[in-house]
Every structure is written in structure tokens, then in C-alpha cells.
Design an enzyme around this catalytic site. Structure first.
Site, PDB file in Angstrom:
ATOM      1  CG  HIS A   1      40.025  52.459  51.724  1.00  7.57           C
ATOM      2  ND1 HIS A   1      39.189  51.373  51.615  1.00  7.57           N
ATOM      3  CD2 HIS A   1      39.808  53.199  50.597  1.00  7.57           C
ATOM      4  CE1 HIS A   1      38.515  51.435  50.485  1.00  7.57           C
ATOM      5  NE2 HIS A   1      38.862  52.536  49.851  1.00  7.57           N
TER       6      HIS A   1
ATOM      7  CG  ASP B   1      38.960  56.182  47.718  1.00 11.05           C
ATOM      8  OD1 ASP B   1      39.605  55.293  48.283  1.00 11.05           O
ATOM      9  OD2 ASP B   1      37.918  55.973  47.055  1.00 11.05           O
TER      10      ASP B   1
ATOM     11  CG  HIS C   1      41.346  56.258  44.227  1.00  9.12           C
ATOM     12  ND1 HIS C   1      42.152  55.162  44.010  1.00  9.12           N
ATOM     13  CD2 HIS C   1      40.067  55.774  44.254  1.00  9.12           C
ATOM     14  CE1 HIS C   1      41.402  54.073  43.913  1.00  9.12           C
ATOM     15  NE2 HIS C   1      40.140  54.425  44.047  1.00  9.12           N
TER      16      HIS C   1
ATOM     17  CG  HIS D   1      35.270  57.151  43.390  1.00  3.53           C
ATOM     18  ND1 HIS D   1      34.371  56.117  43.486  1.00  3.53           N
ATOM     19  CD2 HIS D   1      36.193  56.926  44.364  1.00  3.53           C
ATOM     20  CE1 HIS D   1      34.735  55.297  44.459  1.00  3.53           C
ATOM     21  NE2 HIS D   1      35.841  55.771  45.015  1.00  3.53           N
TER      22      HIS D   1
ATOM     23  CD  GLU E   1      35.294  53.861  48.506  1.00  6.13           C
ATOM     24  OE1 GLU E   1      34.638  54.256  47.517  1.00  6.13           O
ATOM     25  OE2 GLU E   1      36.452  53.382  48.400  1.00  6.13           O
TER      26      GLU E   1
END
Length: 223
Positions: free
Chosen positions: A51, A53, A57, A168, A180
Site C-alpha cells: 500500500h 501512505d 496518514h 513517517h 510499504e
């Protein structure tokens, strides 16, 4: 000769998820026997499987998935070889030295930890993670698309370790997207060593206002 390399894990019931995220379940909603068509019912989180982000997020004030330009999800790949690290080892800025001359705006930087070999095992949670200083070096180079073949770019808490989203926050704070749970990066390292061009696509599902979404990550090698 051109080759397409699938960098995605299959989405299946009971697949690994980040601790606390929704479990994944796929089951028949309609069947040929009852409705003349097969349709699956899906239950999963936005961060399931391979997926991306979006910056949203980690911060309500940052861009959501559908506010990002499509160009953020594709580009020429630069693969940093960080294989062989110990469980829960940090990935510092020094690991970028071998690819530093190729880092520039528009590039897709992929960290090949080799941790995808642990997919489905308890050891998958003990992956290497990106130090904030390394994330800052990536941002300073103009890179805004980063991927890793592990559960997270940050350390997954364990053994009393504190929860942190430091990497992040650096990347997302600069408007970057993070991919990721990639897999198959060994093939890209081989291609890169051979001097072959590599183009990566990480296009997500078009979920309105989302923090992220599953992707079918694919690399185009050669050509």
C-alpha cells in the site's frame, strides 16, 4: 528485453497487518450457484498489504490521497541495498551513499531490506527501519516517493519499545508518499547492477479523502 516485475503481496484472508489495523477477510458475497455471478465481499483497512501512505496518514492538515498528483506514484527507481541488517536495526543516512548521485526529484527510492522473506512469520515485525536523519537526507535530495519491503519505514514496537512515526513525519511532512510491504526487490537490485532502466508504478485505489490505499506495485525493467 522488457520485463514486468510484480512487487505486491497477494491480498488474502488472514494476511499480516500492522498491529491494531483491521484484519483482512475475503468471502463470497454472490456465487454462480445462487446469483449466476461471482462477487467477493472485502473487509480490510486502507493500509492492508502492499500500500501507499498519503501525508494525511500522520497529520490531518496534510494532503489526502486524492489530493496528490499522479506523478507522485511513479518514476524511475533507485534501489538502496540494505540487506543483511539485524532484526530491528536502524537504516542510517550512510546507507544512501551508494545511490546518492541518483537521488533527485521524480525518483522513486526503494529500500531493499530483504525482509519480505519473513512475510507471514512473527519475524516480519522485527524489520529494519529508517532513521529520521536518513529520511531527512532523502527529502533534502528532492525525493518524494519512498518504498520499503517491510511492514513500515518506522520501527514496529516490540519488547517494550516506544511507538514512533518519526520517519513517517519527516517524509509525509515534505509531501512524500510511502509504499510499504513491497516484495521482489532483489530482482530490481540485479537489474540496477546490470545497468538496466527501472520504472516503478505504485498507483493506489482511488479512495476519496483517504490516508492511503492498497496498490498493485509493478516495475518495468529494461526496454
Amino acid at each position: 528485453m522488457e520485463e514486468l516485475v510484480d512487487l505486491s503481496v497477494p491480498i488474502a484472508s488472514g494476511m499480516p497487518v500492522y498491529p491494531g489495523d483491521p484484519e483482512v477477510s475475503l468471502e463470497p458475497a454472490l456465487t454462480i450457484a445462487g446469483s449466476e455471478v461471482n462477487v467477493l465481499r472485502l473487509h480490510m483497512g486502507s493500509q492492508s498489504g502492499t500500500h501507499v501512505d498519503a501525508p494525511y496518514h500522520v497529520d490531518d492538515a496534510l494532503p489526502r490521497l486524492d489530493e496528490l498528483p499522479l506523478g507522485r506514484f511513479t518514476g524511475p527507481a533507485v534501489v538502496a541495498d540494505v540487506r543483511g541488517l539485524a532484526p530491528r536495526a536502524p537504516i542510517g543516512a550512510r546507507f544512501l551513499e551508494g545511490v546518492a548521485d541518483r537521488l533527485r526529484p521524480g525518483a522513486v527510492l526503494l529500500f531493499a531490506t530483504g525482509w519480505s522473506a519473513h512475510w507471514g512469520s512473527a519475524g516480519y515485525l522485527e524489520h529494519p527501519w529508517l532513521e529520521p536523519g536518513a529520511a531527512e537526507a532523502v527529502v533534502a535530495a528532492g525525493v518524494r516517493t519512498v518504498g520499503i519491503d517491510a511492514l513500515s519505514v518506522d520501527r514496529t514496537p516490540g519488547d517494550g519499545e516506544e511507538f514512533s512515526l518519526a520517519a513517517h513525519r519527516v517524509l509525509c511532512g515534505a509531501g512524500a508518499v510511502i509504499a510499504e510491504n513491497l516484495t521482489g526487490l532483489d530482482r530490481l537490485l540485479d537489474a540496477q547492477a546490470s545497468g538496466l532502466p527501472i520504472e516503478v508504478s505504485l498507483f493506489p485505489l482511488r479512495l476519496a479523502g483517504a490516508d492511503g490505499a492498497p496498490v498493485r506495485a509493478v516495475a518495468r525493467v529494461g526496454g
